[in-house]
Each structure stands twice: as structure tokens, then as C-alpha cells.
Design an enzyme around this catalytic site. Structure first.
Site, PDB file in Angstrom:
ATOM      1  N   ALA A  62       0.821  -1.207   0.000  1.00 32.73           N
ATOM      2  CA  ALA A  62       0.000   0.000   0.000  1.00 32.73           C
ATOM      3  C   ALA A  62       0.858   1.261   0.000  1.00 32.73           C
ATOM      4  O   ALA A  62       0.332   2.372   0.058  1.00 32.73           O
ATOM      5  CB  ALA A  62      -0.942   0.008   1.208  1.00 32.73           C
ATOM      6  N   THR A 179      18.504  -0.180  -2.021  1.00 33.68           N
ATOM      7  CA  THR A 179      18.622   1.212  -2.474  1.00 33.68           C
ATOM      8  C   THR A 179      20.044   1.497  -2.935  1.00 33.68           C
ATOM      9  O   THR A 179      20.997   0.845  -2.479  1.00 33.68           O
ATOM     10  CB  THR A 179      18.254   2.184  -1.338  1.00 33.68           C
ATOM     11  OG1 THR A 179      18.595   3.532  -1.704  1.00 33.68           O
ATOM     12  CG2 THR A 179      19.018   1.840  -0.061  1.00 33.68           C
ATOM     13  N   ASP A 180      20.189   2.477  -3.818  1.00 33.23           N
ATOM     14  CA  ASP A 180      21.527   2.880  -4.245  1.00 33.23           C
ATOM     15  C   ASP A 180      22.305   3.549  -3.125  1.00 33.23           C
ATOM     16  O   ASP A 180      23.527   3.687  -3.184  1.00 33.23           O
ATOM     17  CB  ASP A 180      21.456   3.809  -5.461  1.00 33.23           C
ATOM     18  CG  ASP A 180      20.697   5.104  -5.203  1.00 33.23           C
ATOM     19  OD1 ASP A 180      20.077   5.238  -4.129  1.00 33.23           O
ATOM     20  OD2 ASP A 180      20.701   5.979  -6.102  1.00 33.23           O
ATOM     21  N   GLU A 181      21.605   3.958  -2.050  1.00 34.10           N
ATOM     22  CA  GLU A 181      22.274   4.653  -0.959  1.00 34.10           C
ATOM     23  C   GLU A 181      23.212   3.737  -0.163  1.00 34.10           C
ATOM     24  O   GLU A 181      24.045   4.228   0.606  1.00 34.10           O
ATOM     25  CB  GLU A 181      21.256   5.305  -0.022  1.00 34.10           C
ATOM     26  CG  GLU A 181      20.460   6.416  -0.698  1.00 34.10           C
ATOM     27  CD  GLU A 181      19.748   7.316   0.295  1.00 34.10           C
ATOM     28  OE1 GLU A 181      20.289   7.529   1.395  1.00 34.10           O
ATOM     29  OE2 GLU A 181      18.656   7.809  -0.038  1.00 34.10           O
ATOM     30  N   TYR A 205      19.521   5.319   7.709  1.00 33.77           N
ATOM     31  CA  TYR A 205      18.628   4.600   6.791  1.00 33.77           C
ATOM     32  C   TYR A 205      19.430   3.689   5.872  1.00 33.77           C
ATOM     33  O   TYR A 205      19.146   2.484   5.749  1.00 33.77           O
ATOM     34  CB  TYR A 205      17.815   5.586   5.962  1.00 33.77           C
ATOM     35  CG  TYR A 205      17.286   4.977   4.677  1.00 33.77           C
ATOM     36  CD1 TYR A 205      16.353   3.946   4.712  1.00 33.77           C
ATOM     37  CD2 TYR A 205      17.745   5.414   3.437  1.00 33.77           C
ATOM     38  CE1 TYR A 205      15.874   3.369   3.542  1.00 33.77           C
ATOM     39  CE2 TYR A 205      17.276   4.849   2.257  1.00 33.77           C
ATOM     40  CZ  TYR A 205      16.340   3.820   2.316  1.00 33.77           C
ATOM     41  OH  TYR A 205      15.888   3.251   1.158  1.00 33.77           O
ATOM     42  N   LYS A 209      19.586  -0.532   5.506  1.00 35.07           N
ATOM     43  CA  LYS A 209      19.341  -1.280   4.267  1.00 35.07           C
ATOM     44  C   LYS A 209      20.554  -2.147   3.910  1.00 35.07           C
ATOM     45  O   LYS A 209      20.398  -3.268   3.404  1.00 35.07           O
ATOM     46  CB  LYS A 209      19.008  -0.322   3.123  1.00 35.07           C
ATOM     47  CG  LYS A 209      17.703   0.441   3.295  1.00 35.07           C
ATOM     48  CD  LYS A 209      16.490  -0.475   3.294  1.00 35.07           C
ATOM     49  CE  LYS A 209      16.170  -1.011   1.923  1.00 35.07           C
ATOM     50  NZ  LYS A 209      14.915  -1.792   1.903  1.00 35.07           N
TER      51      LYS A 209
END
Length: 458
Positions: A62, A179-181, A205, A209
């Protein structure tokens, strides 16, 4: 990207979207509301269905990026795949994102929390899940600086729960969305990073990940869990909760209010339209090789300051003079650390046949148009989240709520403080705090001795 006009859906949901258990009830089958007026947005790819894939669980279904894949797979493969959207319905999610699917026989919504093992296993067993797309995560970098424990709990522990549950029921494909981070900052003159590049995250964050990826990798090695890891550039488009820069700035300008940049606006990001992202995940599902990692890379790199110019142009707001620009673009302090740029090499995925089809100009036009029509009503009142650094707190009955910040805003870029200045500020804060504690103790003592006079705490 494919766009078709929404149908009226069905108030009884047909054989599809089931309300979940655990005492958390929502009106899943609204036959009215803003979602009926919105276009149905999905990707454009279509492949020959896989014979060993039948029941697909999409965590965070969602939320923003996942809801694009939920709609895409449900509508593109109506007779091949059953799609189960698994979501706890956090502050940034909305059932409006998938209500158009309520009358589809191959769609089910299941409310649950990835950090709750019994809820995860119940969903996997109830729907005989064979494939997992794991999107669910806390993903707003700004919040991770002030609530890093929450990011570790959801992104790391939640992934661990999902992996252990997947191992228990014998999942055939576990596609983990990262993520690319996780690669960390990339300098202007550095080459784009390959999937084999080292991970060097710079914020809580990204670190959470990267840690989740380590768990995924360990389950692949230790338990032969069939996994794929996907690392994508920034995704934007309709349905994104307006805590992120493009929807937030669009909603502010649509209200006639200025936008507020962190720092000097120089950091750049590569942007990928959500329809192209859905195509990438569809391609990886059907053509990706188990045990591999895939970058999803965009060619559209733009600074935050330039993004403001693009948005003002798209909104038709005059900003050709410095005075006009200053009217609409303000500044506040930067994050504790803000990566200058990210850059990944997406050649490996392109070799599978995926391509970026939506230009930034076209994607921004579609996005701005959507938020001008639906941004103010899709999630309810969004006023608090439009502040420069909104804060999320635990509210009633375990629901999280967004509150506004009160950060200073200026007409010109705010220069970052030096480490020495930070130390001085911290020392001053500690001195003031100690003083307040002493004064408060004096107040308490006076009260206990029956004195009428009080020491004022400034």
C-alpha cells in the site's frame, strides 16, 4: 507506462481484497472516494508467465513504489499470478493506492507487520506464497537521523523475520528491494558504481538497508534461499507520500507557498519514473538470475536547486528574476550529513532488455498534474508533513502520526556549522540544561517547604 481510466470497482470486492485479521479493521471496499477519479497507473512490460510462480506476496504493497508493482502485476497477468499486498498501513501508506483492484479476483490485501513472525507466516501459508517482493521499509532519510532505532527494527529485524519465514515455508523466489544509498556518496568525477562495488552507507537509513542486505546474503549462503537483490535510484511519480521532495514541493507550490531547500540545494539525485521502476521489477522477476544483484539506474541527474526551477516552470509560476525566485525558494539547515550524489551503473539490467522509457520532463509533467488534482485529498490532511523536517511520533493505538517542525527558514542558503561551532553549541546546551535542572530542583524544594515564591525557569 500504461494509463487507463479507473473503473468503479466493487463494494464487495468480488473474490479479491480481503480484510485482514488481528483486530485492525479498515473500510477496504469503499465504493466512493477520490481513488475512483484517478487514472490507473502501471508499467508497460509484459512477459510470458513463469510456470513455477503463482502466488506473489508484495510487502509494503500500500506504499508508493510497491503499489505500482501491485497494480502492474495484478492487471498485466490476471490469469497467471495471484497478488497479495501485505502492509501494516503506516502513516505513509494508503489503501487508495490499490482500491481500484478490489474487484479483481487475483488481488488480495492482507494487513500485517513484517516485524511480527506469526502475521508473516500466517500470510505465507494462507495464500500458499511462492514468491516474495520485499519492499516494506522505513525509507525517509531525514527521519532516520532522529529515530534510527525504528529504522533498524523495521528494515533489519523485519527483513530477518521475513527471511526466516520464507525459509520455513520454502519460498522459491525472494526479491529484496534495497537502495543505491547503500553504496554511499559518489564524487562528481567517479565512475558509476557496479553491483560489485563495496557498500559504504553514510546515514542510518542506508546503513539499515545495507545490514538487511547482509542478512539476505547470509540466508542465500547458509540456507540456499533463492534470492535476488535490487538497488534502485530515486523513484518518483504519482502515489508517493509527500514527505519526499518532488511531491512535497509540488503540493507546497500548489498551495501558493514557497518550498524550503535543505542546505544550499546543490546535492544531486538520479530520478526514475515509477512506471519504469515497475517495468524493472517485472523484468527482474521474469528474466533475473537467482543469486544476483541488479542496479536500476536512471540517466536523469538533477540538483535539488535545479529541481525547484523545473517545478516552478511546470507549475507556470514566474521565477525568471532573482527576486521572483527568492519568493518561492527558501532555505533551512541541512541534514547532519547529506550525500552529494549517488550514481549506479544499470548496464546489467539493461542487458536483460529493460530500458528507461519515461523522460524526466514527461514524468514530472504527469506527476505534477496528478498532485495538483489529488495531492490534497489522497492521504487526508498533509499540512504537517509539508514542513522542512517533519517528525513522526507514536500516536493512539500504536498508529504513528506526523507533526510539524519549527526550523528556521531564510531567503539565502544556510552555511553548515563547523565541528568547533557544533561543540560550542552542544556545550552551551548542556550548560543551559544543567542550569534548568538546578532551578527546577530549587522550585521543588521551595514547594516542599511551603514557600509561596518560585524560581522562574527561563
Amino acid at each position: 507506462m500504461t494509463v487507463s481510466q479507473s473503473s468503479n470497482g466493487s463494494s464487495n470486492g468480488g473474490g479479491g481484497a480481503a480484510a485482514a485479521t488481528n483486530g485492525r479493521r479498515h473500510n477496504f471496499f469503499e465504493d466512493y472516494g477520490v481513488w475512483k477519479d484517478a487514472p490507473v497507473l502501471k508499467g508497460s512490460t509484459e512477459f510470458t508467465p513463469l510456470p513455477d510462480v503463482k502466488n506473489i506476496m508484495i510487502t509494503g504493497g500500500a506504499g508508493f513504489i510497491a503499489c505500482w508493482l501491485v497494480r502492474h502485476l495484478t492487471l498485466t497477468y490476471p490469469h497467471a499470478y495471484n497478488i497479495v499486498s501485505f502492509d501494516k498501513l503506516d502513516y505513509c501508506a494508503s489503501l487508495n493506492n490499490t482500491r481500484v483492484l478490489n474487484d479483481r479476483r487475483n488481488f488480495t490485501f492482507h494487513q500485517g507487520d513484517i516485524t511480527n513472525p506469526s502475521e508473516v507466516v500466517d500470510c505465507l501459508e494462507r495464500y500458499n506464497i511462492d514468491t516474495i517482493f520485499h519492499f516494506a521499509a522505513q525509507s525517509h532519510v531525514d527521519l532516520s537521523f532522529g529515530n534510527s532505532y525504528g529504522f533498524t527494527h523495521t528494515n533489519v529485524y523485519g527483513t530477518h523475520v521475513l527471511l526466516e519465514s520464507a525459509k520455513k515455508v520454502g519460498i522459491k523466489r525472494f526479491i529484496h528491494i534495497s537502495t543505491d544509498e547503500v553504496y554511499g556518496e559518489v564524487k562528481d568525477d567517479d565512475d558509476d558504481l557496479l553491483e560489485t562495488s563495496i557498500l559504504a552507507p553514510t546515514n542510518p537509513y542506508a546503513a539499515s538497508k545495507a545490514a538487511a542486505e547482509m542478512l539476505v546474503h547470509s540466508y542465500q549462503k547458509s540456507f540456499k534461499l533463492p534470492v535476488i537483490i535490487v538497488r534502485s535510484n530515486n523513484v518518483y511519480g504519482p502515489h508517493q507520500y509527500p514527505e519526499k521532495i518532488i511531491p512535497k514541493f509540488t503540493c507546497l507550490l500548489n498551495r501558493g507557498q514557497p518550498v524550503v531547500l535543505h542546505g544550499d540545494g546543490s546535492p544531486t539525485r538520479r530520478y526514475l519514473f515509477a512506471g519504469d521502476a515497475a517495468d524493472a521489477f517485472d523484468t527482474i522477476l521474469h528474466k533475473g538470475e537467482l543469486g544476483h544483484i541488479y542496479n536500476v539506474g536512471s540517466y536523469d541527474e538533477i540538483s535539488n536547486l535545479s529541481l525547484c526551477d523545473r517545478l516552478l516552470t511546470e507549475m507556470g509560476i514566474p521565477h525568471s528574476t532573482p527576486e521572483e525566485f527568492r519568493k518561492w525558494v527558501k532555505y533551512t539547515h541541512d541534514r547532519p550529513f547529506n550525500d552529494h550524489r549517488y550514481a549506479v551503473d544499470g548496464t546489467k539490467l539493461r542487458q536483460l532488455g529493460w530500458e528507461q522509457k519515461t523522460s524526466f520532463a514527461e514524468g514530472l509533467r504527469i506527476t505534477v498534474e496528478w498532485y495538483r488534482k489529488f495531492g490534497e485529498v489522497w492521504w487526508g490532511d498533509i499540512t504537517k508533513v509539508l514542513s522542512p523536517f517533519p517528525v513522526v511520533i507514536d500516536g493512539n493505538e500504536g498508529h504513528r502520526e506526523v507533526i510539524s517542525d519549527r526550523e528556521p527558514v531564510t531567503d539565502s542558503p544556510q552555511h553548515p556549522t563547523t565541528h568547533a561551532e557544533d561543540n560550542n553549541n552542544n556545550n552551551n546546551k548542556e550548560t543551559v540544561t544543567t542550569k534548568k535542572r538546578k532551578l527546577a530542583a530549587a522550585n521543588e524544594a521551595n514547594g516542599a517547604n511551603g514557600h509561596a515564591n518560585k524560581v522562574v525557569v527561563a
